[in-house]
Motif scaffolding. Structure first.
Motif, mmCIF file in Angstrom:
data_model
loop_
_atom_site.group_PDB
_atom_site.id
_atom_site.type_symbol
_atom_site.label_atom_id
_atom_site.label_comp_id
_atom_site.label_asym_id
_atom_site.label_seq_id
_atom_site.Cartn_x
_atom_site.Cartn_y
_atom_site.Cartn_z
ATOM 1 N N ASN A 1 -0.202 -78.321 41.059
ATOM 2 C CA ASN A 1 -0.234 -79.552 40.305
ATOM 3 C C ASN A 1 -1.628 -79.823 39.765
ATOM 4 O OD1 ASN A 1 0.770 -81.740 39.200
ATOM 5 N ND2 ASN A 1 1.263 -82.811 41.094
ATOM 6 N N PHE B 1 -0.617 -76.261 52.772
ATOM 7 C CA PHE B 1 -0.122 -77.128 51.699
ATOM 8 C C PHE B 1 1.079 -76.527 50.969
ATOM 9 C CE2 PHE B 1 -4.313 -78.765 52.295
ATOM 10 C CZ PHE B 1 -4.076 -80.121 52.258
ATOM 11 N N SER B 2 1.832 -77.411 50.370
ATOM 12 C CA SER B 2 2.969 -76.896 49.611
ATOM 13 C C SER B 2 2.472 -76.460 48.243
ATOM 14 C CB SER B 2 4.039 -77.965 49.467
ATOM 15 O OG SER B 2 3.790 -78.740 48.322
ATOM 16 N N ARG C 1 -5.540 -83.129 40.906
ATOM 17 C CA ARG C 1 -5.496 -84.241 41.839
ATOM 18 C C ARG C 1 -5.778 -83.769 43.273
ATOM 19 N NH1 ARG C 1 -0.344 -87.095 40.374
ATOM 20 N NH2 ARG C 1 -0.868 -86.034 38.451
ATOM 21 N N PHE C 2 -5.602 -82.503 43.483
ATOM 22 C CA PHE C 2 -5.928 -81.963 44.805
ATOM 23 C C PHE C 2 -7.444 -81.804 44.903
ATOM 24 C CE2 PHE C 2 -6.845 -78.603 47.751
ATOM 25 C CZ PHE C 2 -6.098 -79.002 48.839
ATOM 26 N N LYS D 1 2.240 -78.961 45.246
ATOM 27 C CA LYS D 1 1.126 -79.904 45.273
ATOM 28 C C LYS D 1 -0.153 -79.222 44.785
ATOM 29 C CE LYS D 1 -0.538 -83.006 48.768
ATOM 30 N NZ LYS D 1 -0.502 -83.097 50.231
#
Lengths: 873, 105
Positions: free
Chosen positions: A485, A478-479, A488-489, A482
């Motif tokens: 952040n 994953f980046s 939301r993950f 993201k």
């Protein structure tokens, strides 16, 4: 040559290039080469090379100091992170770890078991060169493939074929009474063998001379345990044992106990010569077959070449006899190491294991380890949400994907190492149980521990890599933006993958449950189906003693007086004898002598049918009042009647070869309803029961009493008066008959334990997943509850998803189990049907267990106070 | 600006002395002479790396020569910062050792 010498050693250069990848490398190497060529000019090739190597060597540490230091620092950090994660999510970690440990324990046990099975008979020094002779006999319309051969074969082979280094005959004998001073025991594990047995096999002597221990008749070799039983600490050599009260055997040797992983074992080994004392003519009897024959070939002999010479030998020694009988015999060689796992002939020493079972067990062990790995992957991917920030942070701070992959794989390897330690403890504890269930003799001794080291490393690495691979590659991909952040993950990316894993876990578990149940069903069926005779409350006693046999009618009358005994019959065979059953050649009336049929034969008296509750469908039972019966008459079963192609038996005769009969025609006086003489694995077979042909050596005692122990005590009392020299020895017919199903029962217990393990591991995984999901939805639950959702609604919300998966697994498992078990059941001519209820109940049981597991977490989450859950972050 | 370590100042002085001939072999000779002990190329290059990272020296690749197996040299040169640090180190050393002969004897 010259051109090369002024070049520095290329290997050293390559080493450096591989280890250090820096832009200055060329300059470094250039400097080195510059000085090298100077030294080369001044001091010569050797000195220069030496110098170069030394320089490379002393440069290594300063060059790599930094990277080494950093990896140690990072390793410390990784370990710390792993430990923190373990502590923070103790519940998940323990679930993962115990699941993994169970799976590994299972795998280790099976590996030990497989290794044990494969080790059978390999302790003999020349195991690869030892063969057993198999006889393929065609007599009339029957074909017989047995490991049994005649007396003269073995000595003939040794004298005729130089490629045979040694050959031995072994004969299995039934129980004998052994006596020394006041010590009397029945020995059920005795053999007679040529002295060459010690030349073919390796049975190390602890006392006595292996060259001549069994050369003379009436000599016996004991195992250490047996010797101790009779002689205690005193020296057994030269002492005399009495066998069956009337024969004196001299002890000429003591050998180490026969290892358990031998396809034949014995406690007592008599000399083969003894068998010829009473019947010297049997030495040259090419027709009767009673012995196992084992050969040891010379190292460079080719077994197939030897086999090719056998037909000529058969023609030379048996040709005329075989022609007269209208039969043919073919001999072949079976490798010793194939016997335990790949041979399942009639008349084996004892029922062998099968390579099929070994394969099935290995497959199941791998499955279970797979299940545990799946759990690990599942929980780790699910928990990845928790780790996402950490991974994101590491990436921002410069971690490359490769570092992360390494970190996660390392972490899972540490887990699997911990699991390995736990599993070793588990194996240690479970071993006695496993031995009891599988009927093997595994030990946790030094050889296993020595094995454990490479095995453990292999298993740890494999499990670590397999279990850690998905989370490692999944998370590292994953980046960082993201991931950092935040909330939301949700680890949702691995959802479909997780679903597949849960389904496959449950497919395996449910299939195993159905399998267990169906095997159990078949065993129960085989034990309880009406066999055509009554096996319950029947005692059988072997009374092979002249003074009893001679007065058998008096003995019977005497026993019948005991209250509770309904019937006493004399015979030489009871159902369930398996390989010990007598086989005779029978030529029914209307058949030519060449069309004879091989049949099982029983000798019996007039009370046999009554004592065993067999039914007559036509004709009459034997009778002592009819004088012609005494000259020999036969009953046959329905299958035999069909085989003969007769409409009925009236007035018909058969010619019997065997049972002491020499082929004269004897009348058939009745037809017995078919009964299962062998296990239900066998088809109904033609059987004849002979009367007035002598040879009765067993008593069948039918009893009717509540107090069996009292009755047995009474029997023993009475027996002392009848025959004081032999203790009363008996077995119960039902347990004797059911002992034939031991391998099925074993399979069943192993399946049961495996399916239990599988479902436990699957549920551990499900438990972890559901608690994870509950945690993920804490806020959602809180809001729903505030808005008026009831607890059941929330529980359904939480468990729906996983239960749908388990439901799908049930649908997949049904056909899988159906086809697998159907093919297993096809081995049985008499089988319990595939009861659809078994499938339905197993499926629903799995669903119920899954629901319980899931709802435990769901209820907990649903009953939490919304204020708490909404505060949750 | 950080103080130079003793070894760092030995390196910088060696490079300064060698002017435009400062590359691996010559630097190793110079440094070893001052230090009184032969250092390995591993040590030399790990210090040169460190000095370059700190911005005291710059690197310039030269022409490949046959005796080096066709490999280029890397020439090192002091940066103004390197020179400045070296001067500071010299002053510091002078201050440290100013009255040493009188006390140490």
């Amino acid at each position: 040559m010259k051109k090369e010498t002024n070049k520095p050693p290329s290997m050293a250069e390559g080493l450096l290039r591989r280890l250090r990848n820096s832009p200055e490398n060329f300059s470094f190497l250039g400097d080195m080469e510059e000085e090298y060529s100077r030294i080369f000019k001044q001091k010569g090739n050797f000195q220069a090379k030496l110098w170069y190597w030394k320089q490379i060597f002393i440069s290594l540490f300063p060059l790599f100091r930094n990277s080494v230091l950093w990896s140690v620092v990072m390793l410390k950090n990784y370990l710390k992170t792993a430990l923190r994660n373990f502590k923070r999510q103790r519940g998940y970690s323990i679930i993962t770890l115990s699941g993994l440990a169970l799976g590994m324990a299972c795998c280790l046990l099976i590996i030990f078991y497989v290794q044990y099975e494969l080790s059978y008979d390999r302790f003999h020094k020349n195991a690869e060169n030892i063969y057993r002779i198999i006889m393929d006999a065609n007599i009339g319309s029957t074909n017989l493939k047995v490991p049994i051969t005649n007396n003269p074969l073995s000595p003939t082979l040794v004298s005729d074929y130089p490629e045979i280094a040694a050959s031995t005959r072994i004969r299995k004998i039934s129980k004998v009474l052994v006596e020394y001073n006041k010590n009397r025991f029945y020995e059920s594990c005795s053999l007679f063998a040529d002295n060459s047995i010690f030349d073919v096999f390796n049975f190390p002597f602890s006392k006595g001379d292996s060259k001549k221990a069994l050369v003379r008749p009436f000599t016996v070799v004991l195992t250490e345990t047996t010797a101790k039983k009779y002689f205690g600490e005193s020296d057994p050599l030269g002492k005399t044992l009495r066998l069956n009260a009337d024969q004196a055997f001299e002890v000429t040797g003591v050998i180490k106990d026969v290892p358990h992983n031998s396809h034949f074992t014995f406690d007592l080994l008599g000399s083969f010569e003894t068998l010829f004392v009473d019947r010297p003519q049997s030495r040259r009897d090419w027709i009767s077959a009673h012995n196992f024959t084992y050969l040891r070939l010379h190292k460079n002999a080719v077994p197939s070449d030897l086999e090719g010479k056998f037909p000529a030998m058969v023609e030379k020694y048996m040709g005329s006899r075989l022609k007269a009988l209208g039969g043919s015999i073919r001999y072949s060689l079976q490798p010793l190491t194939d016997i335990h796992l790949r041979s399942n002939l009639q008349f084996e020493f004892e029922p062998n294991s099968s390579i099929v079972y070994v394969t099935i067990f290995s497959a199941i062990a791998l499955f279970i380890l797979g299940l545990a790995c799946i759990n690990f992957m599942n929980l780790a991917t699910a928990r990845s949400a928790k780790r996402a920030r950490e991974v994101g942070m590491r990436k921002v701070l410069g971690a490359e994907r490769q570092n992360l992959v390494r970190q996660f794989l390392g972490e899972s390897t540490i887990y699997s190492l911990l699991a390995l330690f736990m599993s070793i403890i588990l194996v240690r504890m479970a071993l006695p149980l496993f031995n009891a269930v599988s009927g093997s003799d595994l030990r946790f001794g030094f050889p296993q521990l020595a094995w454990l080291f490479p095995l453990g490393i292999g298993l740890t690495l494999f499990t670590g890599m397999a279990a850690g691979s998905y989370p490692a590659f999944f998370l590292s991909a994953f980046s960082p933006v993201k991931m950092l952040n935040g909330s939301r993950f949700s680890g949702a990316g691995g959802k479909r993958f997780r679903h597949v894993l849960v389904i496959s876990q449950f497919v395996i578990s449910i299939t195993l449950i159905i399998g267990t149940w169906l095997i159990r069903n078949q065993v129960i069926y085989m034990k309880n189906v009406h066999l055509g005779f009554t096996k319950e409350r029947v005692l059988v006693s072997k009374v092979d003693y002249p003074q009893v046999i001679r007065n058998i009618d008096t003995v019977k009358a005497r026993l019948k007086q005991i209250p509770g005994i309904i019937e006493v019959a004399g015979t030489d065979a009871v159902p369930g004898q398996g390989p010990m059953a007598t086989t005779v050649g029978v030529v029914p009336e209307g058949f030519s002598d060449e069309e004879g049929i091989l049949m099982k034969a029983i000798r019996a008296d007039e009370d046999y049918l009554a004592a065993l509750g067999m039914e007559l469908v036509a004709g009459r039972d034997f009778s002592e009042k009819i004088s012609t019966d005494k000259q020999g008459v036969f009953l046959v079963n329905e299958t035999a009647l069909r085989r003969f192609g007769w409409k009925d038996h009236a007035g018909r005769t058969i010619k019997v070869q065997g049972l002491g009969l020499r082929g004269g025609a004897v009348p058939v006086i009745g037809v017995v309803k078919d009964f299962h003489y062998s296990s239900l694995r066998e088809e109904m077979e033609p059987i004849c029961i002979g009367y007035g042909v002598g040879g009765l050596d067993k008593l069948v005692i039918k009893v009717q009493t509540e107090n069996i122990t009292g009755l047995v005590a009474q029997l023993e009392e009475t027996w002392k008066e009848i025959d004081p020299s032999h203790p009363f020895d008996f077995f119960f017919l039902d347990s004797f008959f059911d002992a034939q199903y031991r391998s099925e029962e074993r399979l069943n217990s192993i399946f049961a334990s495996f399916s239990g393990l599988a479902i436990v591991i699957a549920c551990l995984g499900l438990f972890g997943l559901s608690s994870f999901m509950a945690e993920q939805k804490t806020k959602e639950i809180g809001i729903r509850k505030v808005l008026g959702a009831t607890i059941p609604e929330v529980v359904i919300l939480l468990s729906k998803e996983l239960l749908v998966l388990v439901g799908a697994a049930v649908l997949i498992a049904w056909p899988v189990a159906y086809f697998a078990m159907n093919s297993w059941l096809r081995n049985f001519p008499f089988r319990a049907g595939l009861n659809p209820w078994i499938f339905i109940v197993s499926g629903f049981a799995a669903l119920a267990i899954a629901f319980l597991t899931v709802s435990f977490q769901a209820v907990k989450a649903a009953s939490a106070h919304p204020a708490d859950s909404l505060r949750y972050e | 600006m950080e103080d130079l370590s003793v070894l760092e100042s030995i390196f910088l002085m060696a490079i300064l002395r060698l002017k435009d001939k400062a590359y691996g072999v010559t630097i190793r000779e110079q440094v070893s002479k001052t230090k009184g002990r032969l250092l390995s190329y591993g040590t030399i290059y790990s210090y040169l790396d460190q000095l370059a990272r700190k911005g005291y020296v710059t690197k310039k690749t030269g022409q490949p020569t046959a005796e080096r197996g066709g490999r280029r040299k890397i020439f090192y040169k002091l940066t103004p910062a390197g020179l400045q640090s070296l001067k500071l180190a010299y002053q510091l050393q002078g201050a440290i050792w100013k009255d040493a002969p009188a006390i140490l004897d």
